[in-house]
Scaffold this motif. Sequence first.
Motif, PDB file in Angstrom:
ATOM      1  N   GLN A  83       0.739  -1.167  -0.086  1.00 16.97           N
ATOM      2  CA  GLN A  83      -0.138  -0.053  -0.009  1.00 16.97           C
ATOM      3  C   GLN A  83       0.886   1.153   0.073  1.00 16.97           C
ATOM      4  OE1 GLN A  83      -3.662   0.353   0.826  1.00 16.97           O
ATOM      5  NE2 GLN A  83      -3.366   2.576   0.627  1.00 16.97           N
ATOM      6  N   ALA A  84       1.742   1.196   1.026  1.00 13.32           N
ATOM      7  CA  ALA A  84       2.845   2.410   0.862  1.00 13.32           C
ATOM      8  C   ALA A  84       3.551   2.595  -0.531  1.00 13.32           C
ATOM      9  CB  ALA A  84       3.906   2.250   1.937  1.00 13.32           C
ATOM     10  N   GLU A  85       3.831   1.575  -1.014  1.00  8.61           N
ATOM     11  CA  GLU A  85       4.512   1.845  -2.304  1.00  8.61           C
ATOM     12  C   GLU A  85       3.603   2.299  -3.498  1.00  8.61           C
ATOM     13  OE1 GLU A  85       6.571  -2.195  -2.973  1.00  8.61           O
ATOM     14  OE2 GLU A  85       7.992  -1.525  -1.459  1.00  8.61           O
ATOM     15  N   GLU A  86       2.191   1.917  -3.352  1.00  2.43           N
ATOM     16  CA  GLU A  86       1.296   2.272  -4.341  1.00  2.43           C
ATOM     17  C   GLU A  86       1.081   3.882  -4.182  1.00  2.43           C
ATOM     18  OE1 GLU A  86      -2.235  -0.285  -4.493  1.00  2.43           O
ATOM     19  OE2 GLU A  86      -3.245   1.347  -4.756  1.00  2.43           O
ATOM     20  N   GLU A  87       1.298   4.406  -2.829  1.00  2.01           N
ATOM     21  CA  GLU A  87       0.965   5.706  -2.595  1.00  2.01           C
ATOM     22  C   GLU A  87       2.403   6.502  -2.891  1.00  2.01           C
ATOM     23  OE1 GLU A  87      -0.601   6.302   1.248  1.00  2.01           O
ATOM     24  OE2 GLU A  87      -2.052   4.774   1.053  1.00  2.01           O
ATOM     25  N   GLY A  88       3.546   5.922  -3.000  1.00  2.00           N
ATOM     26  CA  GLY A  88       4.607   6.604  -3.536  1.00  2.00           C
ATOM     27  C   GLY A  88       5.602   6.737  -2.102  1.00  2.00           C
ATOM     28  N   LEU A  89       5.107   6.410  -0.813  1.00  2.00           N
ATOM     29  CA  LEU A  89       5.934   6.698   0.252  1.00  2.00           C
ATOM     30  C   LEU A  89       7.021   6.193   0.193  1.00  2.00           C
ATOM     31  CD1 LEU A  89       3.147   6.074   3.056  1.00  2.00           C
ATOM     32  CD2 LEU A  89       3.416   7.979   1.652  1.00  2.00           C
ATOM     33  N   ASP A  90       7.544   5.029  -0.374  1.00  2.00           N
ATOM     34  CA  ASP A  90       8.843   4.289  -0.427  1.00  2.00           C
ATOM     35  C   ASP A  90       9.635   5.333  -1.168  1.00  2.00           C
ATOM     36  OD1 ASP A  90       7.388   3.933  -2.517  1.00  2.00           O
ATOM     37  OD2 ASP A  90       8.826   2.223  -3.430  1.00  2.00           O
ATOM     38  N   ARG A  91       9.284   5.872  -2.082  1.00  2.00           N
ATOM     39  CA  ARG A  91      10.081   6.863  -2.855  1.00  2.00           C
ATOM     40  C   ARG A  91      10.621   8.064  -1.851  1.00  2.00           C
ATOM     41  NH1 ARG A  91      12.547   4.309  -5.801  1.00  2.00           N
ATOM     42  NH2 ARG A  91      13.784   6.348  -5.991  1.00  2.00           N
ATOM     43  N   ILE A  92       9.538   8.840  -1.165  1.00  2.00           N
ATOM     44  CA  ILE A  92       9.597   9.739  -0.365  1.00  2.00           C
ATOM     45  C   ILE A  92      10.919   9.288   0.748  1.00  2.00           C
ATOM     46  CG2 ILE A  92       8.726  11.282   1.484  1.00  2.00           C
ATOM     47  CD1 ILE A  92       6.027  11.017  -0.048  1.00  2.00           C
ATOM     48  N   PHE A  93      10.703   8.082   1.418  1.00  2.00           N
ATOM     49  CA  PHE A  93      11.567   7.861   2.148  1.00  2.00           C
ATOM     50  C   PHE A  93      12.841   7.592   1.510  1.00  2.00           C
ATOM     51  CE2 PHE A  93       7.752   6.007   4.546  1.00  2.00           C
ATOM     52  CZ  PHE A  93       7.750   7.010   5.542  1.00  2.00           C
ATOM     53  N   LEU A  94      13.056   7.075   0.676  1.00  2.00           N
ATOM     54  CA  LEU A  94      14.230   6.601  -0.039  1.00  2.00           C
ATOM     55  C   LEU A  94      15.081   7.882  -0.539  1.00  2.00           C
ATOM     56  CD1 LEU A  94      13.319   3.563  -2.091  1.00  2.00           C
ATOM     57  CD2 LEU A  94      14.916   3.514  -0.260  1.00  2.00           C
ATOM     58  N   GLU A  95      14.298   8.959  -1.027  1.00  2.43           N
ATOM     59  CA  GLU A  95      14.809  10.311  -1.539  1.00  2.43           C
ATOM     60  C   GLU A  95      15.517  10.951  -0.407  1.00  2.43           C
ATOM     61  OE1 GLU A  95      11.967  11.991  -4.007  1.00  2.43           O
ATOM     62  OE2 GLU A  95      12.385  10.255  -5.299  1.00  2.43           O
TER      63      GLU A  95
END
Lengths: 472, 215
Positions: free
Chosen positions: A390-402
């Motif tokens: 779900q988090a990846e679908e919302e793009g949260l992983d990108r925010i954290f990684l960036e």
Amino acid sequence: MAGKTLYDKLWDDHLVKQREDGSALIYIDRQLLHEVTSPQAFEGLRLANRKPWRIDANLATPDHNVPTTDRAKGIEGIVDPVSRIQVETLGKNCDEFGILEFKIMDKRQGIVHVIGPEQGATLPGMTIVCGDSHTSTHGAFGCLAHGIGTSEVEHVLATQCLVQQKMKNMLVKVDGKLGKGVTAKDVVLAIIGKIGTAGGTGHAIEFGGEVLQNMSMEGRMTVCNMAIEAGARVGMVAVDGTTIDYVKGRPFSPTGENWDAAVKYWRTLHSDLDAVFDKVVELDGSEIKPQVSWGTSPEMVADVTGNVPDPAKEEDPIKREGIERALKYMGLQANQAITDIKLDRVFIGSCTNSRIEDLREAAVVVKGRKVADSLKQAMVVPGSGLVKAQAEEEGLDRIFLEAGLEWRDPGCSMCLAMNADKLGQGEHCASTSNRNFEGRQGFGGRTHLVSPAMAAAAAIAGHFVDVRELLN
Amino acid sequence: MRAFTQHQGLVAPMDRSNVDTDMIIPKQFLKSIKRTGFGPNLFDELRYLDEGKPDQDSSQRPLNPDFVLNQPRYKGASVLLARSNFGCGSSREHAPWALDDYGFRVIIAPSFADIFYNNCFKNGLLPIVLEEKVVDKLFDEAEVLEGYQLTVDLEAKTVITPSGESFSFDVDDFRRHCLLNGLDDIGVTLEDAELIKSYEDQRRKTAPWLFGASQ
Ligand code: SF4
């Protein structure tokens, strides 16, 4: 006659037998199992030649020992052979007895207290047990949820019942409105700071008041999760529309006629207006500030705007010694500002704070910012495979990684450091978990309990900061 | 389960409140799938100067000379005298297993954490709650008098000091009965199997959604 509390109702509805000696047999609707506290229970069943009483009441998953990287390798990816045997043993036991298990490669695998509610395996009005003290989490659904020991895991497997003494009723009422940047985690830390880690011993705590009524289910789970840190085995929140909306449509939730009947019953799961509690504690939610634990017990908390206490000002000698010992272990000075505590690592995860709302709360803070260079590590560990997706679908992983945080696979991880994720000696960690005991997150490690938003803010600053300043 | 009726033993005073289960047995030792062998790692982080690892020979490790159980006078202690909220933290039954494996039979404190208290009884270990001022007194005596022993009588619900002073304690009847007779809890519950079945049948009618995992 006085009305009943929620606890009284749940108790009465599950009472199989009241014994003359004061103990009682309570029927258990759901047992959750994980790899650490179940092997000896299954072994006990085998030795006594007993079978599980009701297989469909059980649900298992490995969580404490699973690695949070390299999961494509499955069980082979567990480097520590002792950990691997434990996870394999759970698999073998579940296969042998026909118990449903979300195995390490299953997308539904995760921390038991995250997956129960996520699957609808946790339903209002249930009695739930698990060989883990944070089982109190499920009380957020108006459940009677107990953490139990391994002998009791075996007892419930064999009999579907638990031997219990009825506890006393305690109400913790938080009224008012929470300020911006103040979360469920701050509420529960403030409660523990007020009543102490033994404040709820012998009691079942119902959390109520305006703040709880306005809280999401995930927030309520965070609060109930830490009932045990307040000494209570059981924490609960009354069922309302928020509860019912959350449960609807989940894989294990009832449907059709059963749903209607269930909702009708669930609507009764609240304390009566004239119910009497043995103990009542009230807090004003509007006064709660973001919390940070400075010591080695969850009651050792302060406002982020505050200071580390001065043992010289404590009159009780046992408490004074406790403060002195904690400051020494934590490497802190008396009267030091909380915001002067520098950090080495940040951990966002655990059954307290690893659900989607927690991750969103942290992502808002780190978005477009960078983790401080002085940190050795900042990581986010989602509570389950589904939360991760779900988090990846919302793009949260990108925010954290960036922003420079690591994005891991689900499990307990650094909450208790049984897997490879742990603190080094003397390292300070801002952690969204629930226990700051000595050595909890690694030998000599120093844990500070905070909310996901506060952990995220600390990751950016490299020391504690008042997250409210970053939200403006 | 091993029965407990009477016990007389050497007392070790552990002067620290809020002793948590992580302290009693740190997590790296929870990976075992057995119930035994936890004794050498009881209070691991307090007892040794290095970091303990599972499957290691603890007899070769550097001891912390300041830790009470490492003092020669408390060698062989079987009664642990403790402070308030003993056993707080997790539900791990490894905590009583470790205490038991080390050789403790009785733990006396002004208060215990609920789950820990309960777990003790399942393992033939007797947790006794005594008033704070009584515990203070026992601490004083145990620290002053070398070889200080206490006698615990579960039948009579008393703790007796070497000078003959007796303190009574409370314990609920069911737990006491099981412990005195070494009864297997599960066996006792299964005597009521019919009652459990009829409760369950009733529930299937009134709350059918609780039965049969649908997915
Ligand atoms: S996340 Fe931490 S507290 Fe929660 S079940 Fe896992 S180890 Fe226990």
